[in-house]
Enzyme design. Sequence first.
Site, mmCIF file in Angstrom:
data_model
loop_
_atom_site.group_PDB
_atom_site.id
_atom_site.type_symbol
_atom_site.label_atom_id
_atom_site.label_comp_id
_atom_site.label_asym_id
_atom_site.label_seq_id
_atom_site.Cartn_x
_atom_site.Cartn_y
_atom_site.Cartn_z
ATOM 1 N N GLU A 47 26.404 5.505 7.334
ATOM 2 C CA GLU A 47 26.844 6.593 8.224
ATOM 3 C C GLU A 47 26.830 6.096 9.674
ATOM 4 O O GLU A 47 25.927 5.345 10.067
ATOM 5 C CB GLU A 47 25.830 7.743 8.088
ATOM 6 C CG GLU A 47 26.047 8.905 9.037
ATOM 7 C CD GLU A 47 24.879 9.916 9.010
ATOM 8 O OE1 GLU A 47 23.706 9.511 8.810
ATOM 9 O OE2 GLU A 47 25.158 11.113 9.197
ATOM 10 N N ASN A 107 31.661 14.047 11.608
ATOM 11 C CA ASN A 107 30.902 12.889 11.120
ATOM 12 C C ASN A 107 31.622 12.458 9.832
ATOM 13 O O ASN A 107 31.534 13.149 8.818
ATOM 14 C CB ASN A 107 29.451 13.319 10.866
ATOM 15 C CG ASN A 107 28.540 12.161 10.540
ATOM 16 O OD1 ASN A 107 28.996 11.090 10.153
ATOM 17 N ND2 ASN A 107 27.240 12.393 10.658
ATOM 18 N N LYS A 124 31.560 15.013 6.865
ATOM 19 C CA LYS A 124 30.232 15.490 6.447
ATOM 20 C C LYS A 124 30.135 17.017 6.479
ATOM 21 O O LYS A 124 30.421 17.642 7.507
ATOM 22 C CB LYS A 124 29.171 14.871 7.356
ATOM 23 C CG LYS A 124 27.729 15.172 6.971
ATOM 24 C CD LYS A 124 26.795 14.387 7.892
ATOM 25 C CE LYS A 124 25.334 14.540 7.564
ATOM 26 N NZ LYS A 124 24.498 13.697 8.470
ATOM 27 N N GLU A 143 22.911 17.045 15.290
ATOM 28 C CA GLU A 143 24.211 16.957 14.597
ATOM 29 C C GLU A 143 24.974 18.278 14.663
ATOM 30 O O GLU A 143 26.200 18.288 14.765
ATOM 31 C CB GLU A 143 24.012 16.534 13.144
ATOM 32 C CG GLU A 143 23.640 15.075 13.009
ATOM 33 C CD GLU A 143 23.776 14.591 11.578
ATOM 34 O OE1 GLU A 143 24.875 14.630 11.022
ATOM 35 O OE2 GLU A 143 22.746 14.173 11.011
ATOM 36 N N CYS A 169 24.761 11.041 4.169
ATOM 37 C CA CYS A 169 23.345 11.256 4.491
ATOM 38 C C CYS A 169 22.773 12.554 3.933
ATOM 39 O O CYS A 169 22.441 12.629 2.759
ATOM 40 C CB CYS A 169 23.118 11.146 5.997
ATOM 41 S SG CYS A 169 21.360 10.966 6.371
ATOM 42 N N ASN A 194 21.416 7.764 7.912
ATOM 43 C CA ASN A 194 20.525 7.440 9.039
ATOM 44 C C ASN A 194 19.385 8.439 8.927
ATOM 45 O O ASN A 194 19.527 9.605 9.326
ATOM 46 C CB ASN A 194 21.200 7.673 10.391
ATOM 47 C CG ASN A 194 22.256 6.656 10.780
ATOM 48 O OD1 ASN A 194 22.152 5.977 11.807
ATOM 49 N ND2 ASN A 194 23.308 6.560 9.990
HETATM 50 N N1 CDT Z 1 21.792 11.742 9.326
HETATM 51 C C1 CDT Z 1 21.191 12.662 8.565
HETATM 52 O O1 CDT Z 1 21.836 13.507 7.951
HETATM 53 N N2 CDT Z 1 19.843 12.622 8.515
HETATM 54 C C2 CDT Z 1 19.090 13.600 7.814
HETATM 55 C C3 CDT Z 1 17.834 13.886 8.526
HETATM 56 C C4 CDT Z 1 17.320 15.193 8.160
HETATM 57 S S1 CDT Z 1 16.073 15.764 9.230
HETATM 58 C C5 CDT Z 1 16.920 16.667 10.420
HETATM 59 C C6 CDT Z 1 18.777 13.221 6.370
HETATM 60 O O2 CDT Z 1 18.947 14.066 5.495
HETATM 61 O O3 CDT Z 1 18.329 12.117 6.103
#
Ligand code: CDT
Length: 316
Positions: A47, A107, A124, A143, A169, A194
């Site tokens: 991502e 995204n 996304k 985000e 993600c 990420n």
């Molecule tokens: N990039 C991304 O979607 N990261 C999320 C973090 C969640 S905590 C706000 C994840 O699900 O890994």
Amino acid sequence: MSRIITVAAAQLGPNQKADSRAAIVGRMIALMEEAHGKGATFIVYPELALTTFFPRWYAEDRAEMDQWFERAMPGPDTQPLFDRARTLGMAMSFGYAELTPEGRHFNTSILVDRSGRIVAKYRKIHLPGHVDYDPERSHQHLEKRYFEPGDLGFPVWEFEGGRVGMAICNDRRWPETYRVMGLQGVEMVVLGFNTPSANSQRASESMADRMFHHRLSCQAGAYQNATFVVAVAKAGTEDGHHLTGGTLVVDPNGRLLGELDHEADGVLVVACDLDETRFGKETIFDFARHRRVEHYGLILERTGPGAPLGRPEQPA
Ligand code: CDT
């Protein structure tokens, strides 16, 4: 008969704010060459592969964040990646921040075929985090401020001789993501992530907890839909904030076929026989025979939880 996709899960180590797109694309090309040398024909990057994970930074004026978005794909900085993929005959998928001509922000991730043509796009859908600055959190995850939820659904494409779908993600934590693709016969889900190694709202949550949830989600999604899952991290300490590793490939039984054990640039190459998805799809997860959609209505009727539907049993 077997239908093999030799996939390379191409983990990126951290991208710092100061790193140029050209330098990052150079690292991606090096990973592609390594993957090609190991026999891969399809490479999957994380991502937001081209930049730092900028949603950790707050800007009052969101337009300040437009510097992290791509207005064209390929653009001048990414064209060398497409060129190298074409000369190596490598299909690829990667994530980036998309700014459309109409000024919309997504995204996004794409599938690019071996000739360098973009054949599929996913935006996304499950955007985590919050819209406004939150002083209660140990770090920001904005985000919801900088992106719109994706508007393209969860399509599956005929790609590289199989049925391939994308997620990004946080999508990997939602069973709906996999099931919508499972209902299209998906055989390989590719996703980048990420994931901050700390929970900004729960200091007691360990990195081991975070890794457990990551594997649990990918393995459950794979097993319950009889599909391969390829999950690729951007990892390590980015702008002073740590992201987990855990780049992995899961088979249609939900078993880990491999996982990188570091947080730097690296490839995990796995030959995936898509015909291994058939057993699950034709037996325990033969959706046409076993699903009972007449009892699943709430999934579409409710977004959040509501009152319980159970009624006390009446005496006979
Ligand atoms: N990039 C991304 O979607 N990261 C999320 C973090 C969640 S905590 C706000 C994840 O699900 O890994």
